[in-house]
Design an enzyme around this catalytic site. Structure first.
Site, PDB file in Angstrom:
ATOM      1  N   TYR A  92       3.582 112.086  40.519  1.00  0.00           N
ATOM      2  CA  TYR A  92       5.129 112.595  39.578  1.00  0.00           C
ATOM      3  C   TYR A  92       4.427 113.007  38.255  1.00  0.00           C
ATOM      4  CZ  TYR A  92       8.007 109.575  42.531  1.00  0.00           C
ATOM      5  OH  TYR A  92       8.797 108.942  43.511  1.00  0.00           O
ATOM      6  N   GLY A 103      21.187 113.879  44.453  1.00  0.00           N
ATOM      7  CA  GLY A 103      20.668 114.945  43.665  1.00  0.00           C
ATOM      8  C   GLY A 103      21.688 115.470  42.606  1.00  0.00           C
ATOM      9  N   GLY A 104      22.590 114.511  42.240  1.00  0.00           N
ATOM     10  CA  GLY A 104      23.877 114.831  41.471  1.00  0.00           C
ATOM     11  C   GLY A 104      25.233 115.111  42.072  1.00  0.00           C
ATOM     12  N   LEU A 105      25.054 115.637  43.413  1.00  0.00           N
ATOM     13  CA  LEU A 105      26.190 116.128  44.198  1.00  0.00           C
ATOM     14  C   LEU A 105      27.197 115.073  44.352  1.00  0.00           C
ATOM     15  CD1 LEU A 105      26.754 118.706  45.692  1.00  0.00           C
ATOM     16  CD2 LEU A 105      26.088 117.606  47.913  1.00  0.00           C
ATOM     17  N   LEU A 106      26.927 113.870  44.429  1.00  0.00           N
ATOM     18  CA  LEU A 106      28.147 112.746  44.371  1.00  0.00           C
ATOM     19  C   LEU A 106      28.501 112.340  43.302  1.00  0.00           C
ATOM     20  CD1 LEU A 106      26.440 110.355  47.171  1.00  0.00           C
ATOM     21  CD2 LEU A 106      28.084 112.584  47.562  1.00  0.00           C
ATOM     22  N   GLY A 130      30.284 114.418  41.558  1.00  0.00           N
ATOM     23  CA  GLY A 130      31.782 115.098  41.277  1.00  0.00           C
ATOM     24  C   GLY A 130      31.635 116.266  40.511  1.00  0.00           C
ATOM     25  N   LYS A 131      30.498 116.188  39.507  1.00  0.00           N
ATOM     26  CA  LYS A 131      30.330 117.512  38.661  1.00  0.00           C
ATOM     27  C   LYS A 131      30.037 118.890  39.258  1.00  0.00           C
ATOM     28  CE  LYS A 131      25.888 116.534  36.992  1.00  0.00           C
ATOM     29  NZ  LYS A 131      24.948 116.010  35.730  1.00  0.00           N
ATOM     30  N   SER A 147      17.734 108.562  45.391  1.00  0.00           N
ATOM     31  CA  SER A 147      18.477 109.367  45.403  1.00  0.00           C
ATOM     32  C   SER A 147      19.813 108.963  45.803  1.00  0.00           C
ATOM     33  CB  SER A 147      18.165 110.773  46.302  1.00  0.00           C
ATOM     34  OG  SER A 147      16.924 111.358  45.904  1.00  0.00           O
TER      35      SER A 147
END
Length: 350
Positions: free
Chosen positions: A56, A212-215, A217-218, A208
């Site tokens: 990382y 990756g942010g998809l869930l 809603g934005k 996750s």
């Protein structure tokens, strides 16, 4: 914060772990000051597990955690790090071989400013190195007191079973953890990997949960995130994991359920895996304290059963014949008795 035991071990882990991939990451991560504030706030919430890896931010993530370590209660924390992905420019600096495992652990200990790692994972399977070599090296680290527990990441079910069998045969330390991408988008593990893990006494930690942010809603209605956003930078690395037909479909389902029940999409997505008994902890990654506070809600909160059931049913992977017949046959066997061991459902039903 609620806690769960990790696999067949006696290690209590907070059911939300703090992912540190953002720490020190250029472009889409956060600096040392912000990272320290996030760690301190996470601990204030009752969290006790920091999920790290030697790769990382090129090792910078471990250094940032290590620079705060003297100010923290080391005995109250679980440091979970990983090795086996490329950690340097040399051709020998990757893999789950003895040389790489021992060298990676020594470097991680220095960066983390600690004498031991609580949970050490093989980050990815090594298709060349014999399991006996990998497991013996991990066992040596435990015997030397440099590692407390061992685990894996992204192993298939047959690999988990083989590894545990070899460890039993040679009296080596058995793995107690398996880290996977497991969410409403990614449920393929349920077919064989999770049953194998449960049978082997391996607790699941999953990363996750927000896809990756998809869930959240934005990004609803978008085929990819806008340039310059954190999600845009991440999609250069792992976009194909989430931004596909099933990811879009799942995001729409989560958004619809969120609107109907009045629970934010991100809260639904993070809490859903915790409704599975085999999940020990869900790993969340943030770059600000504000994001952390928003995502910590499921730390001691459970989805209403009807909402969990709706999400489970609507995102369930298509069932092929082997899975269907296994479920059919299990029902026939189990209903013949007044009761049976509930673990059998998790191991054999899939």
């Amino acid at each position: 914060m609620k806690y769960r035991y990790l696999g067949a071990s006696g290690l209590l882990m907070s059911r939300l772990s703090l992912g540190t991939m953002t720490f020190g990451a250029p472009d889409w991560g956060c600096d040392e000051k912000a990272s320290h504030a996030i760690i301190e706030k996470y601990i204030d919430f009752g969290g006790n597990c920091l999920d790290i890896a030697d790769i990382y931010a090129g090792g910078r993530s471990e250094e940032i955690v290590g620079s705060l370590m003297p100010e923290l209660n080391r005995d109250g924390l679980i440091l979970a790090s990983k090795c086996s992905l490329p950690s340097g420019p040399a051709v020998t600096q990757f893999g789950a071989n003895r040389k790489q495992i021992i060298a990676s652990c020594e470097k991680s200990l220095k960066r983390l400013k600690t004498d031991y790692i609580d949970l050490y994972h093989i980050h990815v399977p090594d298709p060349v190195t014999p399991f006996e070599e990998t497991l013996r090296a991990m066992d040596d680290l435990v015997r030397q007191g440099k590692v407390r527990y061992t685990g894996s990441s992204m192993f298939f079910g047959w690999q988990l079973t083989k590894a545990q069998g070899i460890s039993a045969m040679h009296n080596l330390e058995k793995m107690v953890a398996g880290q996977y991408i497991y969410s409403l988008i990614h449920r393929e593990l349920e077919r064989e990997t999770i049953p194998a893990a449960i049978d082997a006494g391996i607790g699941i930690t999953c990363f996750s949960p927000l896809g990756g942010g998809l869930l959240t809603g934005k990004y609803r209605g978008q085929e990819k995130p806008g340039k310059g956003t954190r999600a845009f930078f991440r999609t250069q690395v792992d976009g194909p994991r989430f931004w596909h037909v099933n990811g879009y479909r799942t995001a729409d389902i989560v958004a619809e359920v969120a609107e109907r029940c009045g629970i934010p999409s991100e809260k639904l997505a993070i809490a859903w895996p915790l409704g599975q008994k085999f999940v020990t902890s869900v790993i969340i990654g943030v770059k600000t304290v504000e994001q952390l506070e928003a995502n910590m809600a499921p730390a001691d909160w459970d989805l209403p059963q009807d909402v969990w059931d709706t999400l489970e049913e609507r995102t369930r992977p298509e069932e092929e014949y082997m899975t269907w017949y296994r479920r059919f046959n299990n029902h026939r066997v189990f209903k013949a008795s007044e009761f049976h061991d509930g673990k059998a459902d998790l191991i054999t039903t899939g």
